[in-house]
Design a protein around this motif. Structure first.
Motif, mmCIF file in Angstrom:
data_model
loop_
_atom_site.group_PDB
_atom_site.id
_atom_site.type_symbol
_atom_site.label_atom_id
_atom_site.label_comp_id
_atom_site.label_asym_id
_atom_site.label_seq_id
_atom_site.Cartn_x
_atom_site.Cartn_y
_atom_site.Cartn_z
ATOM 1 N N SER A 1 -6.537 2.244 17.261
ATOM 2 C CA SER A 1 -7.017 1.545 16.165
ATOM 3 C C SER A 1 -8.231 0.393 16.326
ATOM 4 N N LYS B 1 -5.926 -5.824 8.493
ATOM 5 C CA LYS B 1 -6.267 -4.551 8.310
ATOM 6 C C LYS B 1 -5.491 -3.609 9.241
ATOM 7 N N LYS C 1 -2.280 -3.388 7.723
ATOM 8 C CA LYS C 1 -2.133 -2.697 6.518
ATOM 9 C C LYS C 1 -2.203 -1.197 6.764
ATOM 10 N N SER C 2 -3.378 -0.885 7.545
ATOM 11 C CA SER C 2 -3.723 0.792 7.758
ATOM 12 C C SER C 2 -2.876 1.260 8.856
#
Lengths: 306, 328
Positions: free
Chosen positions: B228, B237, B240-241
């Motif tokens: 990621s 980000k 969170k993801s």
């Protein structure tokens, strides 16, 4: 492997490690100050405890062991405190079996629910899991009645009076009962994840369930057993409710935590002695906890986190 | 001087304890040995019985049977002599003290699980960034090992109040004085005192949440994070993801545990205020009704309410568990 994970840790770049260090250490300091205050107070002379806050040890240090002497051997300003050593031994006499019994019984039940499947074994497992929510306050009176009077339907006695109220066994038994739902749940998670091949190879070699349990399941489940053992040790040692209900408050079997609670009422004004008593009470769980905490986390996680 | 009488008083306890453990294992050993000799069709049901029956008997006698009895008692009078219908429940509806007790309990479950789990998560994330995390981790987790009786003595030195003319021995009072406030009588001030009790709860339970969540975060596979990161996910980000969804199930388990713990909360209230000064919660009120006012009926009815409040969490947990087992 853990090193590799740490290098790519997910919190990275969310904030600098300096900020993280400051926040963590600030909270850690806040978390530790109350306990440190207790520790410091337990070594202060009585007059000091009443005249100033414990933080004055930094400006005018006076230390004494007389509080410990008073609470351990019953000598000191407070007159006959009586000494808490017998209560300390009571706590050990209560805690050791109250940890060993539920662990063995729960491991057995968890093994059979996971590996000797039968119709309804899943439903039974969920039912046992559900029993976790029964508040123990709900059980105290019926259980006490059971110990003193047995169980009857009409005139037929189903369970005779056990006559163990006020005895050690009368405290071991409730602790064992109350521990089982969580213990079976955690151990079941762990034991059901043991490698199937290993078990099947043993069955094929002609081992019966008892051999498999003793030679494969028990040794391999040590992390989970240790984790729950620590948990149960802390729970039993620190328990007040079960002890108050089933010990009758006698010096014969009352644990040190219940003694400490009664000292709060009795010697509410002798804070210097209460702090020494409190520190003696929490010393053993702290030692157990700090020396075994690795197992605690490892074993619990094996069960609850996939 | 006292050595002889000390040992004659205390040695039997130790003997009894060791004897009971030895007997326990001896009985188990004999049963295992004998049952192991049985072959053929009887072997399997016999093994199941031997492994399961001890636990089932103890659970039935210790939890199932008492729970049933309590439900029955909740429809009876104070001495469990005659049935009174829903009288114990209507008493709750019309009693303003009980309203406050229930309100307090709801306040506890609304606030403490959020605070402990959120703080635990923040600490877990930050600890992950430290080089030496074991010392702060141990110190944060330490209150878990301390009994509530001990904790109430510890916090006495924080919340203690003394009139202005007297020496200040409470940390909080001393701090507010230094900062120029006049401290209130902390534990007697409503509704402040309930929040002060919640602070003690948070002090005890945050370490637990932190340790479990920290281990879950460490368990997130490095290659997922790496992939990621290559895709351009960073910082908030990424958390969170990627990270949070990976630890969500642990987060929920911890949160649910905290809800149940704060629902059943007894010791803190009992040892610090005894439920006085408007701080009582359901399980403390239940204890008072049964053991102080000797009203079995009302106490049992409160227990049933507690039971009903916990049920949704239980159903949720069981559904989760079934889903998990269906996958594995």
């Amino acid at each position: 492997m853990s090193k590799k994970i740490a290098d790519h840790n997910p919190g990275r770049k969310l904030f600098s490690s300096k900020i993280a260090a400051i926040v963590v250490w600030t909270i850690t300091a806040l978390w530790t100050i109350p306990t440190f205050g207790l520790f410091a107070t337990s070594f202060r002379p009585k007059e000091d405890v009443f005249m100033s806050g414990w933080w004055h040890i930094f400006t005018s240090p006076h230390f004494t062991l007389s509080n410990y002497q008073a609470v351990l051997f019953g000598q000191g300003d407070a007159g006959s405190v009586g000494g808490v050593i017998p209560y300390f031994l009571n706590s050990i006499a209560i805690t050791v079996p109250a940890v060993v019994f539920p662990l063995v019984i729960a491991t057995m039940a968890a093994y059979s629910l996971a590996w000797i499947r039968f119709k309804g074994s899943d439903a039974l497992f969920f039912f046992i899991f559900a029993l976790q929510i029964v508040p123990i306050q709900m059980s105290l009176i019926p259980l006490l009645q059971l110990f003193t009077g047995g169980a009857h339907i009409g005139h037929i006695t189903i369970i005779p009076a056990l006559g163990i109220a006020g005895k050690l066994a009368g405290i071991w038994l409730p602790h064992t009962m109350f521990a089982l739902p969580l213990a079976i749940y955690l151990l079941h998670n762990f034991i059901s994840a043991l490698p199937r091949d290993l078990m099947e190879a043993a069955y094929v070699d002609g081992a019966n369930h008892f051999m498999v349990f003793r030679r494969i399941v028990l040794p391999l489940s040590i992390p989970a057993i240790a984790a729950f053992g620590i948990f149960q040790f802390l729970w039993v040692w620190n328990d007040l409710l079960v002890a108050l209900t089933f010990s009758g408050g006698t010096q014969n079997i009352s644990p040190i935590n219940a003694k400490l609670a009664s000292l709060v009422g009795q010697w509410g004004s002798h804070w210097e002695i209460l702090t020494a008593g409190a520190f003696i009470t929490i010393a053993l769980p702290l030692v157990v906890f700090f020396s075994l905490q690795r197992y605690f986390v490892r074993g619990l996680l094996a069960g609850s986190v996939k | 001087m006292h050595t002889v009488s000390f040992w004659s008083a205390n040695l039997p306890k130790i003997e009894q304890t060791l004897g009971a453990i030895a007997l326990f294992f001896a009985v188990l050993g004999v049963i295992f040995y004998l049952a192991g000799k049985v072959n053929g069709r009887a072997a399997r049901p016999l093994s199941t019985a031997i492994f399961l029956v001890p636990a089932l008997v103890l659970l039935a006698a210790g939890l199932v049977f008492p729970a049933g009895k309590t439900i029955l008692y909740s429809f009876k009078d104070a001495y469990s002599n005659k049935y009174v219908g829903f009288q114990n429940y209507t008493w709750m509806i019309h009693n303003s003290e009980i309203h406050q007790v229930i309100w307090n309990t709801l306040l506890w479950i609304a606030i403490t699980p959020c605070v402990t789990t959120a703080l635990g998560l923040v600490l877990a994330i930050m600890l992950n960034r430290l080089k030496r995390e074991s010392l702060p981790k141990s110190l944060l987790f330490m209150p878990m090992a301390i009994s509530f009786v001990g904790a109430s003595i510890i916090w006495q030195f924080v919340y203690n109040f003394a009139p202005p003319s007297q020496p200040q021995t409470g940390l909080l009072s001393a701090i507010s004085r230094t900062l120029g406030f006049t401290p209130p009588n902390w534990i007697l001030t409503q509704p402040l005192n309930t929040f002060l009790l919640m602070v003690i709860f948070t002090w005890v339970e945050t370490g637990f949440a932190m340790v479990i969540l920290s281990a879950a975060i460490k368990g997130v596979p490095a290659d997922i994070i790496e992939a990621s990161a290559l895709d351009g996910a960073h910082g908030w980000k990424l958390f969170k993801s990627v990270t949070f969804p990976m630890v969500r199930s642990t987060f929920i388990v911890v949160f649910a545990t905290m809800v149940v713990t704060s629902l059943k909360l007894f010791d803190i209230v009992r040892t610090v205020t005894g439920g006085n000064f408007g701080t009582s919660v359901i399980s403390n009120e239940m204890y008072s009704q049964i053991f102080v006012r000797f009203d079995q009926g009302r106490g049992s009815a409160l227990a049933v309410i507690l039971f009903i409040l916990v049920t949704p969490i239980l159903i949720y947990n069981i559904r989760n568990l079934r889903r998990e087992r269906a996958i594995s």
